[in-house]
Scaffold this motif. Structure first.
Motif, PDB file in Angstrom:
ATOM      1  N   ILE A  75      91.814  43.766   1.371  1.00  0.00           N
ATOM      2  CA  ILE A  75      90.581  43.065   0.998  1.00  0.00           C
ATOM      3  C   ILE A  75      90.933  42.135  -0.164  1.00  0.00           C
ATOM      4  CG2 ILE A  75      88.200  43.285   0.203  1.00  0.00           C
ATOM      5  CD1 ILE A  75      88.058  46.029   1.450  1.00  0.00           C
ATOM      6  N   LEU A  76      90.727  40.839   0.057  1.00  0.00           N
ATOM      7  CA  LEU A  76      91.029  39.843  -0.985  1.00  0.00           C
ATOM      8  C   LEU A  76      90.053  40.033  -2.137  1.00  0.00           C
ATOM      9  CD1 LEU A  76      91.502  36.726   1.311  1.00  0.00           C
ATOM     10  CD2 LEU A  76      93.245  38.323   0.499  1.00  0.00           C
ATOM     11  N   ARG A  77      90.524  39.857  -3.380  1.00  0.00           N
ATOM     12  CA  ARG A  77      91.890  39.533  -3.671  1.00  0.00           C
ATOM     13  C   ARG A  77      92.726  40.737  -4.067  1.00  0.00           C
ATOM     14  NH1 ARG A  77      91.595  37.245  -9.649  1.00  0.00           N
ATOM     15  NH2 ARG A  77      89.870  38.702  -9.803  1.00  0.00           N
ATOM     16  N   ALA A  78      92.094  41.760  -4.639  1.00  0.00           N
ATOM     17  CA  ALA A  78      92.880  42.817  -5.269  1.00  0.00           C
ATOM     18  C   ALA A  78      93.753  43.584  -4.279  1.00  0.00           C
ATOM     19  CB  ALA A  78      91.962  43.771  -6.032  1.00  0.00           C
ATOM     20  N   LEU A 100      86.380  39.260   0.789  1.00  0.00           N
ATOM     21  CA  LEU A 100      85.048  39.695   0.328  1.00  0.00           C
ATOM     22  C   LEU A 100      85.060  39.643  -1.189  1.00  0.00           C
ATOM     23  CD1 LEU A 100      84.398  43.118   2.129  1.00  0.00           C
ATOM     24  CD2 LEU A 100      83.482  40.913   2.793  1.00  0.00           C
ATOM     25  N   TYR A 101      83.986  39.192  -1.771  1.00  0.00           N
ATOM     26  CA  TYR A 101      83.851  39.438  -3.203  1.00  0.00           C
ATOM     27  C   TYR A 101      82.525  40.138  -3.423  1.00  0.00           C
ATOM     28  CZ  TYR A 101      80.626  35.488  -3.562  1.00  0.00           C
ATOM     29  OH  TYR A 101      79.548  34.662  -3.403  1.00  0.00           O
ATOM     30  N   ARG A 102      82.423  40.829  -4.528  1.00  0.00           N
ATOM     31  CA  ARG A 102      81.230  41.602  -4.833  1.00  0.00           C
ATOM     32  C   ARG A 102      80.334  40.755  -5.715  1.00  0.00           C
ATOM     33  NH1 ARG A 102      81.160  47.290  -8.046  1.00  0.00           N
ATOM     34  NH2 ARG A 102      81.736  45.979  -9.778  1.00  0.00           N
ATOM     35  N   ASP A 129      92.558  48.391  -0.719  1.00  0.00           N
ATOM     36  CA  ASP A 129      91.796  47.852  -1.851  1.00  0.00           C
ATOM     37  C   ASP A 129      91.950  48.837  -3.000  1.00  0.00           C
ATOM     38  OD1 ASP A 129      89.930  46.890  -3.692  1.00  0.00           O
ATOM     39  OD2 ASP A 129      88.575  46.213  -2.122  1.00  0.00           O
ATOM     40  N   MET A 131      90.247  49.455  -5.582  1.00  0.00           N
ATOM     41  CA  MET A 131      89.047  50.057  -6.154  1.00  0.00           C
ATOM     42  C   MET A 131      87.970  50.311  -5.102  1.00  0.00           C
ATOM     43  SD  MET A 131      90.313  50.100  -9.095  1.00  0.00           S
ATOM     44  CE  MET A 131      89.193  50.478 -10.422  1.00  0.00           C
ATOM     45  N   LEU A 132      87.461  51.536  -5.062  1.00  0.00           N
ATOM     46  CA  LEU A 132      86.329  51.891  -4.204  1.00  0.00           C
ATOM     47  C   LEU A 132      85.200  52.247  -5.169  1.00  0.00           C
ATOM     48  CD1 LEU A 132      85.376  52.615  -1.273  1.00  0.00           C
ATOM     49  CD2 LEU A 132      86.221  54.901  -1.702  1.00  0.00           C
ATOM     50  N   ALA A 133      84.353  51.283  -5.473  1.00  0.00           N
ATOM     51  CA  ALA A 133      83.360  51.475  -6.540  1.00  0.00           C
ATOM     52  C   ALA A 133      82.014  51.882  -5.946  1.00  0.00           C
ATOM     53  CB  ALA A 133      83.267  50.213  -7.381  1.00  0.00           C
ATOM     54  N   THR A 134      81.169  50.912  -5.542  1.00  0.00           N
ATOM     55  CA  THR A 134      79.930  51.287  -4.844  1.00  0.00           C
ATOM     56  C   THR A 134      80.234  51.634  -3.387  1.00  0.00           C
ATOM     57  OG1 THR A 134      79.461  49.041  -4.059  1.00  0.00           O
ATOM     58  CG2 THR A 134      78.591  49.632  -6.223  1.00  0.00           C
ATOM     59  N   GLY A 135      81.397  51.207  -2.905  1.00  0.00           N
ATOM     60  CA  GLY A 135      81.756  51.429  -1.501  1.00  0.00           C
ATOM     61  C   GLY A 135      81.274  50.319  -0.595  1.00  0.00           C
ATOM     62  N   GLY A 136      80.546  49.351  -1.154  1.00  0.00           N
ATOM     63  CA  GLY A 136      79.997  48.276  -0.321  1.00  0.00           C
ATOM     64  C   GLY A 136      81.065  47.447   0.361  1.00  0.00           C
ATOM     65  N   SER A 137      82.113  47.080  -0.377  1.00  0.00           N
ATOM     66  CA  SER A 137      83.166  46.229   0.203  1.00  0.00           C
ATOM     67  C   SER A 137      83.911  46.980   1.303  1.00  0.00           C
ATOM     68  CB  SER A 137      84.153  45.787  -0.880  1.00  0.00           C
ATOM     69  OG  SER A 137      83.476  45.114  -1.912  1.00  0.00           O
ATOM     70  N   ASP A 198      88.932  45.655 -14.165  1.00  0.00           N
ATOM     71  CA  ASP A 198      88.886  44.826 -12.958  1.00  0.00           C
ATOM     72  C   ASP A 198      90.298  44.701 -12.377  1.00  0.00           C
ATOM     73  OD1 ASP A 198      86.912  42.247 -11.817  1.00  0.00           O
ATOM     74  OD2 ASP A 198      89.037  42.386 -11.274  1.00  0.00           O
TER      75      ASP A 198
HETATM   76  C1  PRP Z   1      86.670  44.457  -6.399  1.00  0.00           C
HETATM   77  C2  PRP Z   1      87.592  45.414  -5.675  1.00  0.00           C
HETATM   78  C3  PRP Z   1      86.838  45.712  -4.419  1.00  0.00           C
HETATM   79  C4  PRP Z   1      85.412  45.712  -4.891  1.00  0.00           C
HETATM   80  C5  PRP Z   1      85.003  47.136  -5.064  1.00  0.00           C
HETATM   81  O1  PRP Z   1      86.783  43.203  -5.887  1.00  0.00           O
HETATM   82  O2  PRP Z   1      88.857  44.896  -5.450  1.00  0.00           O
HETATM   83  O3  PRP Z   1      87.023  44.764  -3.386  1.00  0.00           O
HETATM   84  O4  PRP Z   1      85.380  45.028  -6.154  1.00  0.00           O
HETATM   85  O5  PRP Z   1      83.658  47.211  -5.364  1.00  0.00           O
HETATM   86  P1  PRP Z   1      82.595  47.891  -4.398  1.00  0.00           P
HETATM   87  O6  PRP Z   1      83.165  49.178  -3.931  1.00  0.00           O
HETATM   88  O7  PRP Z   1      81.428  48.061  -5.316  1.00  0.00           O
HETATM   89  O8  PRP Z   1      82.298  46.949  -3.268  1.00  0.00           O
HETATM   90  P2  PRP Z   1      85.927  41.973  -6.443  1.00  0.00           P
HETATM   91  O9  PRP Z   1      84.610  41.908  -5.760  1.00  0.00           O
HETATM   92  O10 PRP Z   1      85.913  42.034  -7.920  1.00  0.00           O
HETATM   93  O11 PRP Z   1      86.723  40.723  -5.930  1.00  0.00           O
HETATM   94  P3  PRP Z   1      88.158  40.181  -6.331  1.00  0.00           P
HETATM   95  O12 PRP Z   1      89.161  41.147  -5.765  1.00  0.00           O
HETATM   96  O13 PRP Z   1      88.198  38.878  -5.670  1.00  0.00           O
HETATM   97  O14 PRP Z   1      88.238  40.116  -7.827  1.00  0.00           O
END
Ligand code: PRP
Ligand code: URA
Length: 235
Positions: A75-78, A100-102, A129, A131-137, A198
């Motif tokens: 999942i771009l970019r991380a 995807l960006y959040r 990816d 980070m799995l934060a809210t899980g939305g991405s 981040d």
């Molecule tokens: C970060 C991370 C995930 C997302 C996780 O990306 O790399 O894709 O947030 O958050 P979530 O679980 O709440 O969806 P970000 O949206 O910051 O984009 P980037 O990688 O382009 O900086």
């Protein structure tokens, strides 16, 4: 949806350095790569193999070869920082990027890049990816992959929040999640605590992105999204 939290001491050690706020982007990228290698090795432990006759210099034998075609889905970019390590483990894997960006306010994923062909070309998809934060991405990416026809999907993340795991479990109970750590909670900005900050910015050295400009930051709406996710977690 089984959640596998790595118990490997090397993973814990490298993760400690990754989290440290004094770790510079160069070292951070190296650690993302090394952690992905270790996590990827664990995550692929149950991939199917098929018997294949080969001849060693000494005698014929039946060896094992990997059965499924595997796709890596950063999942771009991380997620980009996890690709090379996975390709070292699995050089024949296909790499299909999803952009995807959040949204900083709603915390909802916004899709901006998807060049998947009409039909799935792989049987197993490994979503990458950190980070799995809210899980939305992750949930949105896995929706895309299932519509594409992927038979099996695994999520590989370095750090997950309980809120994100719950969201992903509800949306995709069949998906295995492999993480280096399951952290405490999300803060009111939707960041994982204690987390590492981040992941994209720390890999690529972009500490002055749009989210830090006036008018682009998170607000009460963001905090309410997080509170809703946390209420859903309550027994
Ligand atoms: C970060 C991370 C995930 C997302 C996780 O990306 O790399 O894709 O947030 O958050 P979530 O679980 O709440 O969806 P970000 O949206 O910051 O984009 P980037 O990688 O382009 O900086
Ligand atoms: N994205 C990140 O990079 N870090 C977090 O803690 C949450 C989302």
């Amino acid at each position: 949806m089984p959640v596998h939290v790595s118990q490997h001491p090397l993973v814990a050690h490298k993760l400690a350095i990754l989290r440290d706020k004094t770790t510079e982007p160069k070292k951070f990228r190296e650690l993302v790569r090394e952690l992905t290698w270790l996590l990827g090795y664990e995550a692929m432990a149950d991939l199917a193999t098929r018997p294949e006759p080969i001849e060693t210099p000494l005698e014929p034998m039946t060896a094992a070869r990997l059965e499924p075609r595997v796709g890596l889905i950063p999942i771009l970019r991380a997620g980009l920082g996890m690709v090379d390590a996975m390709l070292e483990l699995l050089p024949t894997a296909e790499v299909w990027h999803i952009g995807l960006y959040r949204d900083e306010r709603t915390l909802k994923p916004v899709e901006y890049y998807n060049k998947l062909p009409d039909a799935a070309t792989v049987q197993v998809c490994l979503v990458l990816d950190p980070m799995l934060a809210t899980g939305g991405s992750a949930a949105a990416t896995i929706d895309i992959l299932k519509h594409w026809g992927a038979a099996r999907v695994k999520q590989l993340s370095l750090i997950a929040a309980p809120e994100g795991v719950a969201t992903l479990t509800a949306a995709h109970p069949d998906v295995d999640v492999h993480v280096a750590a399951l952290d405490s909670h999300l803060n009111e900005r939707g960041y994982i605590v204690p987390g590492l900050g981040d992941a994209g910015d720390r890999q690529f050295g972009t500490f002055a992105g749009p989210a830090s400009e006036p008018g682009h930051g998170p607000d009460d709406e963001t905090a309410e999204v997080v509170r809703r996710l946390q209420r859903e977690l309550e027994p």
